[in-house]
Design an enzyme around this catalytic site. Structure first.
Site, PDB file in Angstrom:
ATOM      1  N   GLU A  40      38.935  24.482  38.424  1.00 38.90           N
ATOM      2  CA  GLU A  40      38.980  25.122  37.323  1.00 38.90           C
ATOM      3  C   GLU A  40      40.737  24.184  37.574  1.00 38.90           C
ATOM      4  OE1 GLU A  40      41.088  29.257  37.155  1.00 38.90           O
ATOM      5  OE2 GLU A  40      41.061  29.080  35.230  1.00 38.90           O
ATOM      6  N   LYS A 111      37.876  29.409  28.565  1.00 37.63           N
ATOM      7  CA  LYS A 111      38.076  30.260  29.431  1.00 37.63           C
ATOM      8  C   LYS A 111      38.218  31.598  28.348  1.00 37.63           C
ATOM      9  CE  LYS A 111      40.491  31.920  32.873  1.00 37.63           C
ATOM     10  NZ  LYS A 111      41.546  31.013  33.533  1.00 37.63           N
ATOM     11  N   CYS A 146      37.119  31.251  36.902  1.00 40.36           N
ATOM     12  CA  CYS A 146      38.345  31.955  37.627  1.00 40.36           C
ATOM     13  C   CYS A 146      38.693  33.439  36.534  1.00 40.36           C
ATOM     14  CB  CYS A 146      40.024  31.627  37.320  1.00 40.36           C
ATOM     15  SG  CYS A 146      40.833  31.955  38.972  1.00 40.36           S
TER      16      CYS A 146
HETATM   17  O1  LIG Z   1      43.055  36.807  38.458  1.00 43.85           O
HETATM   18  C1  LIG Z   1      43.370  36.590  39.865  1.00 43.85           C
HETATM   19  O2  LIG Z   1      44.165  37.239  40.683  1.00 43.85           O
HETATM   20  C2  LIG Z   1      43.459  35.016  39.376  1.00 43.85           C
HETATM   21  C3  LIG Z   1      43.327  34.588  38.182  1.00 43.85           C
HETATM   22  C4  LIG Z   1      43.836  32.744  38.299  1.00 43.85           C
HETATM   23  O3  LIG Z   1      44.242  32.655  38.557  1.00 43.85           O
HETATM   24  C5  LIG Z   1      42.640  32.132  37.299  1.00 43.85           C
HETATM   25  O4  LIG Z   1      42.487  32.568  36.382  1.00 43.85           O
HETATM   26  O5  LIG Z   1      43.566  30.843  36.984  1.00 43.85           O
END
Ligand SMILES: O=C(O)CCC(=O)C(=O)O
Length: 264
Positions: A40, A111, A146
């Site tokens: 990402e 996203k 993510c």
């Molecule tokens: O949910 C998490 O603990 C991390 C999510 C995250 O780092 C993101 O979406 O960039």
């Protein structure tokens, strides 16, 4: 089919341009793979909010140009992780790009769930609205990013849209590594899909990335996992895509769904 996750190191020692060149060269080195995946927001850095204004780009910007060429040279499908996309109206999005082996952009996904709890991505970016699946040579690929991992309803919607393999680029913090491990296996197991989760490594914006990129099969078994949070490495596995139908038949839990909430 053979898939590889390139657990790229993302830190402030390189510019976005330098990292783009390095990523392209790593992708070109994966000739023989069917699918290659990057993490990402690896150009700007998922936690380097101060870089997003300078490193944002259009869906057909410099990252797409470099990755399209790299996919073509590798002769592989390339999930180029995600970019800080700048829409013509000025809104930023966290957008994943999927190229075919001819270098054509075959799908992109903004996203849906924005991380940050009233800071960072949650305030600086817009949220996507579309569930995205892409038919490929090896099956239907679903796209998520993510933090989306924490929202099972998106994965069920991807399943209902036909997904057999779901790709999740990430910049998950090392501090929550056990959540990452648990959620990647769980999403694969509950949807009975292959799940390819490619996390960044390195430290930027004060955040150590979690690494431990993993390829999980529809039984919930980890086929391959990166060894550390700190090291750049490539994780490879051979996937038998017929396992999806076989496991769904052998353990037909999806057939027993009663509450059709995801579709209501
Ligand atoms: O949910 C998490 O603990 C991390 C999510 C995250 O780092 C993101 O979406 O960039």
């Amino acid at each position: 089919m053979r898939a590889s996750l390139i657990q790229l190191s993302v830190d402030a020692s390189e510019s976005a341009d330098e990292r783009r060149r390095r990523a392209a060269s790593l992708v070109r080195g994966r000739k023989g793979d069917d699918l290659v995946v990057l993490p990402e927001l690896w150009t700007a850095g998922a936690w380097a909010y101060d870089r997003w204004g300078a490193d944002c780009e259009a869906v057909d910007g410099p990252t797409a140009e470099a990755m399209s060429a790299a996919a073509r040279e590798a002769g592989a499908w390339l999930h180029a992780g995600s970019i800080v996309e700048r829409d013509p109206d000025g809104t930023l999005y966290n957008t994943a790009l999927l190229f075919d082996p001819a270098g054509e952009l075959r799908g992109h996904y903004r996203k849906i769930h924005r991380y940050g709890f009233d800071t960072g991505e949650a305030t600086m970016m817009g949220g996507g609205e579309d569930v995205v699946t892409v038919p490929t040579d090896f099956g239907v690929v679903g796209l998520a990013i993510c933090y989306d991992l924490r929202f099972p309803e998106l994965f069920r919607a991807l399943l209902d849209a036909g997904a057999e393999l779901i790709v999740v680029p990430a910049a998950w913090p090392a501090a929550r590594l056990e959540h990452w491990r648990l959620l990647t296996r769980t999403r694969a197991l509950e949807e009975q899909v292959f799940l390819l989760a490619c996390c960044a490594t390195g430290k930027h914006g004060g955040m150590q990335q979690g690494g431990h990129s993993a390829i999980v099969d529809p039984w919930g078994t980890v086929l391959a996992e990166a060894r550390t949070a700190e090291q750049e490495e490539t994780v490879t596995a051979d996937l038998d895509m017929t396992e999806v139908a076989r496991i769904r038949t052998e353990l037909p839990v999806l057939r027993d769904r009663v509450l059709d909430l995801a579709r209501s």
